[in-house]
Design an enzyme around this catalytic site. Structure first.
Site, short mmCIF file in Angstrom:
data_model
loop_
_atom_site.label_atom_id
_atom_site.label_comp_id
_atom_site.label_asym_id
_atom_site.label_seq_id
_atom_site.Cartn_x
_atom_site.Cartn_y
_atom_site.Cartn_z
N LYS A 15 0.81 -1.21 0.00
CA LYS A 15 0.00 0.00 0.00
C LYS A 15 0.85 1.27 0.00
CE LYS A 15 -4.20 -2.11 1.59
NZ LYS A 15 -3.83 -3.51 1.88
C1 LIG Z 1 -4.47 -4.61 1.50
C2 LIG Z 1 -3.76 -5.90 1.46
C3 LIG Z 1 -4.19 -6.94 0.63
C4 LIG Z 1 -5.45 -6.84 -0.20
O1 LIG Z 1 -5.33 -5.89 -1.23
P1 LIG Z 1 -6.64 -5.32 -1.96
O2 LIG Z 1 -6.16 -4.25 -2.86
O3 LIG Z 1 -7.53 -4.81 -0.86
O4 LIG Z 1 -7.25 -6.48 -2.67
C5 LIG Z 1 -3.42 -8.09 0.59
N1 LIG Z 1 -2.31 -8.23 1.34
C6 LIG Z 1 -1.88 -7.26 2.14
C7 LIG Z 1 -0.65 -7.47 2.94
C8 LIG Z 1 -2.58 -6.06 2.23
O5 LIG Z 1 -2.14 -5.07 3.03
#
Ligand SMILES: *Cc1c(COP(=O)(O)O)cnc(C)c1O
Length: 460
Positions: A112
């Site tokens: 993210k």
């Molecule tokens: C947010 C997240 C996901 C899921 O991603 P999306 O974009 O919500 O599908 C998977 N793994 C980790 C470690 C995350 O932080």
């Protein structure tokens, strides 16, 4: 480029207003009116370039009216300067035609950071130029919140309030949200699940009075600017493996569908992606829907991959919008049905989805076994989300290169990794003092008015 709502009833906006608005006023999500394409030659020319250069070239058509190329280049440079790896998103080979794309070298150790660090720079630039100030509100199952607080801490033009489910995030995630001491960032521990937190954020956006009074802005994965930033690493990975001359597939540990939908955009832009494999944990609504066409919400079952513990997957609405040929009225109808438990995707739309996406789910035991197995076969220590991905990808390995997105660093989820392997993964040295910093926690009830009151009281 113009951006429209998936439900067809909200004002058409340019890039900056789309970014600052987050959720559209008709409850839909903003999407580009038409997607740009890159030629084979354009894609071939990306191979081997620095990550930042690829980022500018891939995102330019989406942001050109908002930022000139030099300005945008500067924002991208600043966004990724704090990453702990020069390649930003390095590829690691696991076996024949089998790769891991490490997306965890940013400041909060999850993918993210790629979007949030850039969005922080873009918010700052746009708001400063306009002389405006906004209140950012977001829901998190752990990683979004820490990435947002890290990206926006200390910025002049924003207050940030992050709602996380009390007691349901890892200690590293919690501390990353509660230890920054800048006055403009606030972590609110809400009683309930992630879906409750997400629902309250949606409620705030639909409370137009409150929304306008505090100049609400959203940076959850519904924000199109976030999805856009994630398109870039599909291009760096695929071109490193031979695209545009060779097809590549990706397996993506999925919760809110933002990360994998970025892959769908890359494919529409011309990147030769064979399959996008949705990997879910035991909360498998997406896997069930892509297999049967039935999108029915159940109860959230907490898992060792908590960032994927959701039932309502917000960005799936964007994939539905493409699958229904941009029919906003049809999407609005489905979302109305969702309020009473679920909907059935039409035959034609299901077929369109299945041309792009495959799917699979991993149980808790399968996730742990995947961590143990990868350690013994390759020496790689996986976080549990990534392990969901490697488990699901097994069924799709073959002649087409398969890239699994490693969405978090194992040290962000040390309990699950230790339970599977006996090894407690250490934090990278640059954040080793996280457990010594003082925390600021604000508990709050799962109640819209209580949450709004705290926000009104604390924002600058
Ligand atoms: C947010 C997240 C996901 C899921 O991603 P999306 O974009 O919500 O599908 C998977 N793994 C980790 C470690 C995350 O932080």
């Amino acid at each position: 480029m113009r951006y429209i709502s998936t439900r067809g009833q909200a004002p058409v906006l340019g890039f900056e207003d789309t970014m600052l608005t987050g959720l559209a006023r008709d409850g839909g999500l903003y999407v580009p009116e038409a997607l740009p394409t890159l030629s084979k030659g354009d894609i071939a020319a990306l191979a081997g370039l620095p990550y930042e250069e690829v980022a500018v070239r891939v995102m330019a058509p989406f942001v050109a009216e908002a930022y000139d190329e030099t300005t945008f280049g500067d924002l991208v440079e600043k966004a990724y300067a704090g990453f702990g790896h020069d390649a930003r998103a390095p590829l690691v080979q696991l076996g024949a035609n089998h790769y891991l794309l490490e997306l965890f070298h940013g400041p909060t150790l999850a993918f993210k950071d790629f979007a949030m660090q850039l969005i922080g720079q873009m918010f700052q630039h746009t708001l400063a130029r306009r002389g405006e100030r906004v209140t950012i509100v977001g829901a998190t199952s752990g990683d979004t919140g820490s990435a947002a607080i890290e990206a926006f801490r200390g910025l002049e033009a924003v207050d940030v309030f992050i709602l996380y489910p009390h007691g349901r995030v890892s200690e590293v995630q919690r501390r990353q949200m509660t230890t920054p001491d800048e006055a403009n960032v606030h972590a609110l521990a809400i009683s309930g699940h992630f879906d409750d937190a997400q629902a309250r954020v949606k409620d705030m956006f639909n409370d137009f009075d409150f929304r306008d009074r505090v100049a609400l802005a959203g940076v959850n994965s519904i924000n199109f600017a976030r999805v856009l930033a994630q398109v870039v690493y599909y291009f760096t990975a695929a071109t490193a493996l031979g695209a545009p001359h060779r097809e590549v597939s990706f397996t993506v540990p999925t919760g809110n569908f933002g990360d994998i939908f970025a892959g769908h955009i890359a494919k529409r832009m011309g990147l030769p992606i064979n399959k996008l494999v949705v990997a879910t944990n035991q909360n498998d609504i997406l896997h069930r829907c892509l297999t049967t066409g039935e999108y029915r919400t159940g109860r959230v079952a907490p898992s060792i991959s908590p960032s994927m513990d959701i039932q309502v997957s917000s960005n799936f609405e964007r994939a539905l919008h493409l699958a229904y040929g941009g029919d906003g009225a049809a999407i609005a109808q489905l979302m109305e049905e969702l309020k009473s438990g679920g909907f059935t995707v039409s035959q034609g739309a299901l077929q369109a989805l299945q041309e792009v996406y495959a799917s699979g789910a991993a149980s808790e035991a399968e996730t742990s076994a995947a961590i143990t197995d990868m350690l013994s076969r390759t020496g790689e220590l996986l976080c549990p989300h990534t392990a969901v991905g490697t488990h699901v990808a097994e069924a799709y390995l073959g002649d087409t290169p398969m890239v699994i997105l490693a969405t978090a660093h194992p040290a962000k989820f040390p309990d699950a990794v230790e339970a599977a392997t006996g090894i407690r993964p250490p934090l990278p040295p640059r954040m080793a003092d996280l457990f010594d910093r003082p925390e600021r926690i604000t508990p709050v009830d799962n109640d819209l008015h209580a949450i709004e009151a705290i926000i009104e009281e604390r924002r600058a």
